[in-house]
Scaffold this active site. Sequence first.
Site, PDB file in Angstrom:
ATOM      1  N   ARG A  62     -25.678  13.309 -12.615  1.00 48.52           N
ATOM      2  CA  ARG A  62     -25.086  12.508 -11.461  1.00 48.52           C
ATOM      3  C   ARG A  62     -24.397  13.775 -10.775  1.00 48.52           C
ATOM      4  NH1 ARG A  62     -19.947   8.615 -13.170  1.00 48.52           N
ATOM      5  NH2 ARG A  62     -18.732  10.536 -13.191  1.00 48.52           N
TER       6      ARG A  62
ATOM      7  N   ASP B 204       0.975  -1.240   0.099  1.00 51.01           N
ATOM      8  CA  ASP B 204      -0.099  -0.206  -0.038  1.00 51.01           C
ATOM      9  C   ASP B 204       0.942   1.219  -0.039  1.00 51.01           C
ATOM     10  OD1 ASP B 204      -3.110   0.513   1.044  1.00 51.01           O
ATOM     11  OD2 ASP B 204      -1.612   2.214   1.155  1.00 51.01           O
TER      12      ASP B 204
ATOM     13  N   SER C 183     -12.292   7.906  -8.789  1.00 51.73           N
ATOM     14  CA  SER C 183     -13.901   7.969  -9.277  1.00 51.73           C
ATOM     15  C   SER C 183     -14.479   9.089  -8.557  1.00 51.73           C
ATOM     16  CB  SER C 183     -14.528   6.600  -8.996  1.00 51.73           C
ATOM     17  OG  SER C 183     -16.001   6.874  -9.040  1.00 51.73           O
TER      18      SER C 183
ATOM     19  N   ARG D 247     -16.719  15.284 -23.064  1.00 58.27           N
ATOM     20  CA  ARG D 247     -15.308  15.136 -22.399  1.00 58.27           C
ATOM     21  C   ARG D 247     -14.427  15.275 -23.483  1.00 58.27           C
ATOM     22  NH1 ARG D 247     -18.134  16.128 -18.678  1.00 58.27           N
ATOM     23  NH2 ARG D 247     -18.347  14.877 -16.654  1.00 58.27           N
TER      24      ARG D 247
ATOM     25  N   LYS E 218      -7.396  15.016  -5.726  1.00 62.21           N
ATOM     26  CA  LYS E 218      -6.344  15.173  -6.858  1.00 62.21           C
ATOM     27  C   LYS E 218      -5.557  16.474  -7.021  1.00 62.21           C
ATOM     28  CE  LYS E 218      -5.854  11.055  -8.314  1.00 62.21           C
ATOM     29  NZ  LYS E 218      -4.570  10.778  -8.614  1.00 62.21           N
TER      30      LYS E 218
ATOM     31  N   VAL F 204      -9.299   9.149 -19.497  1.00 56.74           N
ATOM     32  CA  VAL F 204      -8.675   8.241 -20.165  1.00 56.74           C
ATOM     33  C   VAL F 204      -9.596   7.110 -20.537  1.00 56.74           C
ATOM     34  CG1 VAL F 204      -6.234   7.116 -20.360  1.00 56.74           C
ATOM     35  CG2 VAL F 204      -6.578   9.053 -19.032  1.00 56.74           C
TER      36      VAL F 204
ATOM     37  N   TYR G  21     -13.161  13.667  -5.017  1.00 54.34           N
ATOM     38  CA  TYR G  21     -12.047  13.193  -5.852  1.00 54.34           C
ATOM     39  C   TYR G  21     -11.379  14.244  -6.355  1.00 54.34           C
ATOM     40  CZ  TYR G  21      -9.814  10.976  -9.843  1.00 54.34           C
ATOM     41  OH  TYR G  21      -8.894  10.524 -10.659  1.00 54.34           O
TER      42      TYR G  21
HETATM   43  C1  UD1 Z   1     -13.514  12.368 -13.911  1.00 50.64           C
HETATM   44  C2  UD1 Z   1     -12.470  13.215 -14.465  1.00 50.64           C
HETATM   45  C3  UD1 Z   1     -11.286  12.427 -15.012  1.00 50.64           C
HETATM   46  C4  UD1 Z   1     -10.862  11.367 -13.920  1.00 50.64           C
HETATM   47  C5  UD1 Z   1     -11.954  10.522 -13.858  1.00 50.64           C
HETATM   48  C6  UD1 Z   1     -11.579   9.357 -12.676  1.00 50.64           C
HETATM   49  C7  UD1 Z   1     -13.745  15.129 -15.301  1.00 50.64           C
HETATM   50  C8  UD1 Z   1     -14.101  16.084 -16.371  1.00 50.64           C
HETATM   51  N1  UD1 Z   1     -12.952  14.161 -15.746  1.00 50.64           N
HETATM   52  O1  UD1 Z   1     -14.020  11.675 -15.029  1.00 50.64           O
HETATM   53  O2  UD1 Z   1     -10.049  13.388 -15.225  1.00 50.64           O
HETATM   54  O3  UD1 Z   1      -9.706  10.645 -14.547  1.00 50.64           O
HETATM   55  O4  UD1 Z   1     -12.974  11.263 -12.994  1.00 50.64           O
HETATM   56  O5  UD1 Z   1     -12.803   8.408 -12.774  1.00 50.64           O
HETATM   57  O6  UD1 Z   1     -14.047  15.289 -13.938  1.00 50.64           O
HETATM   58  N2  UD1 Z   1     -21.802   8.654 -17.268  1.00 50.64           N
HETATM   59  C9  UD1 Z   1     -22.965   8.005 -17.808  1.00 50.64           C
HETATM   60  N3  UD1 Z   1     -23.335   6.743 -17.620  1.00 50.64           N
HETATM   61  C10 UD1 Z   1     -22.500   5.982 -16.998  1.00 50.64           C
HETATM   62  C11 UD1 Z   1     -21.201   6.436 -16.195  1.00 50.64           C
HETATM   63  C12 UD1 Z   1     -21.071   7.638 -16.507  1.00 50.64           C
HETATM   64  O7  UD1 Z   1     -23.649   8.824 -18.320  1.00 50.64           O
HETATM   65  O8  UD1 Z   1     -22.921   4.609 -16.977  1.00 50.64           O
HETATM   66  C13 UD1 Z   1     -21.498  10.032 -17.656  1.00 50.64           C
HETATM   67  C14 UD1 Z   1     -20.922  10.634 -16.117  1.00 50.64           C
HETATM   68  O9  UD1 Z   1     -22.179  11.170 -15.561  1.00 50.64           O
HETATM   69  C15 UD1 Z   1     -19.984  11.769 -16.898  1.00 50.64           C
HETATM   70  C16 UD1 Z   1     -19.299  10.996 -18.045  1.00 50.64           C
HETATM   71  O10 UD1 Z   1     -20.110  10.022 -18.352  1.00 50.64           O
HETATM   72  O11 UD1 Z   1     -20.657  12.858 -17.307  1.00 50.64           O
HETATM   73  C17 UD1 Z   1     -17.919  10.580 -17.683  1.00 50.64           C
HETATM   74  O12 UD1 Z   1     -17.950   9.790 -16.491  1.00 50.64           O
HETATM   75  P1  UD1 Z   1     -16.743   8.928 -15.964  1.00 50.64           P
HETATM   76  O13 UD1 Z   1     -16.172   8.006 -17.203  1.00 50.64           O
HETATM   77  O14 UD1 Z   1     -17.197   8.333 -14.729  1.00 50.64           O
HETATM   78  O15 UD1 Z   1     -15.644  10.086 -15.734  1.00 50.64           O
HETATM   79  P2  UD1 Z   1     -15.589  11.606 -15.155  1.00 50.64           P
HETATM   80  O16 UD1 Z   1     -16.258  11.525 -14.039  1.00 50.64           O
HETATM   81  O17 UD1 Z   1     -16.077  12.743 -16.169  1.00 50.64           O
END
Ligand code: UD1
Length: 321
Positions: A271, A56, A81, A212, A148, A174, A144
């Site tokens: 969300r 860890d 997350s 994004r 970070k 990513v 989160y």
């Molecule tokens: C965020 C950060 C990113 C980081 C990541 C770590 C931002 C802009 N980005 O990503 O730099 O590396 O956290 O996890 O803050 N969504 C759906 N349906 C789903 C899942 C997600 O609609 O089932 C949507 C979310 O509400 C969001 C988008 O997809 O609007 C991206 O979500 P996710 O992939 O979880 O990443 P971020 O939270 O954007």
Amino acid sequence: MSRYIVTGGAGFIGSNLVRRLLNEPDATVEVIDNLETGYLENLEEVSSRIRFHQNDIRDYDAIRSITGGADAVFHLAAIPSVPKSIANPVPSHQANIDGTFQLLRAAADGKVKRVIYAASSSAYGDTEVLPKSESMAPRPKSPYAAQKLLGEYYCSVFASCFGLETVALRFFNVYGPRQDPGSPYSGVLSLFMKAILERRPPTLFGDGEQSRDFTFVDDVTALSLKAARAAGVSGKTYNAGNGNRYTLNLVWSTLQRITGVKMDPLYGPPRPGDVRDSQADTTAAARDLGHAPQFSLEEGLARTFEWYRDHHARMKPPAEA
Ligand code: UD1
């Protein structure tokens, strides 16, 4: 001979970075991972070429003795997350803040030459201006994002107060091979891949018009290595993004076109903690680090889908939220 260490090397980005580092001539690669969110399977075919330490990052003594004298430590270990940090903030605080502090302390004491830190685009929050550049004031919207961001500040302070060279890279959404789709907290593109393969529509949170800067993993691993070598960048933070932005609706339709699978998505409530739009200004990273992203969204999605198609049968069932 360069000695590289990757924390979180059994995770998604870490295991991709390990493969890139192994391609470097005269590199030895070691991984530190507590296997809480990473998997040894991610390192399967390279396991004989690396040293693996199941530790860890908060364990200062262990980390100090493993990392001492390394040429570069890539610090990717985290609980990554936004929604998980809201649902369960204590573990993510401990991993992302306490863990980063102990890692930096061990690296400084052990005379590590440079630490490259996986920061996050979430630090920007909702800005009025796009693309987002490093000179903008951060406005974190979730634990989160705040964690970070604090890690970035610690990197810069360890550079100025303790003589440890550090570079922070703000990763922008990513995606790519080995991203774990096994939890509701998984990155959205890994969930899209799984949805296509299982012929089950994904759920988009909100109207799907949030955008994004989806960045293919090979582009961030290439940039990470450049950050380990560039001169005159210690203590600084750079965007690690592609410079574009795409709405979820557009990405889903692109993926349907690439794969030939047609399904209407479901829509759910927005969300909490979600950023609306995200897009990197890549000017500083291009200028100082030689950043030059190679992968368009189409190409990255096609490569990613190919990997998921080939590995889908081995994927784990959904984990407890
Ligand atoms: C965020 C950060 C990113 C980081 C990541 C770590 C931002 C802009 N980005 O990503 O730099 O590396 O956290 O996890 O803050 N969504 C759906 N349906 C789903 C899942 C997600 O609609 O089932 C949507 C979310 O509400 C969001 C988008 O997809 O609007 C991206 O979500 P996710 O992939 O979880 O990443 P971020 O939270 O954007």
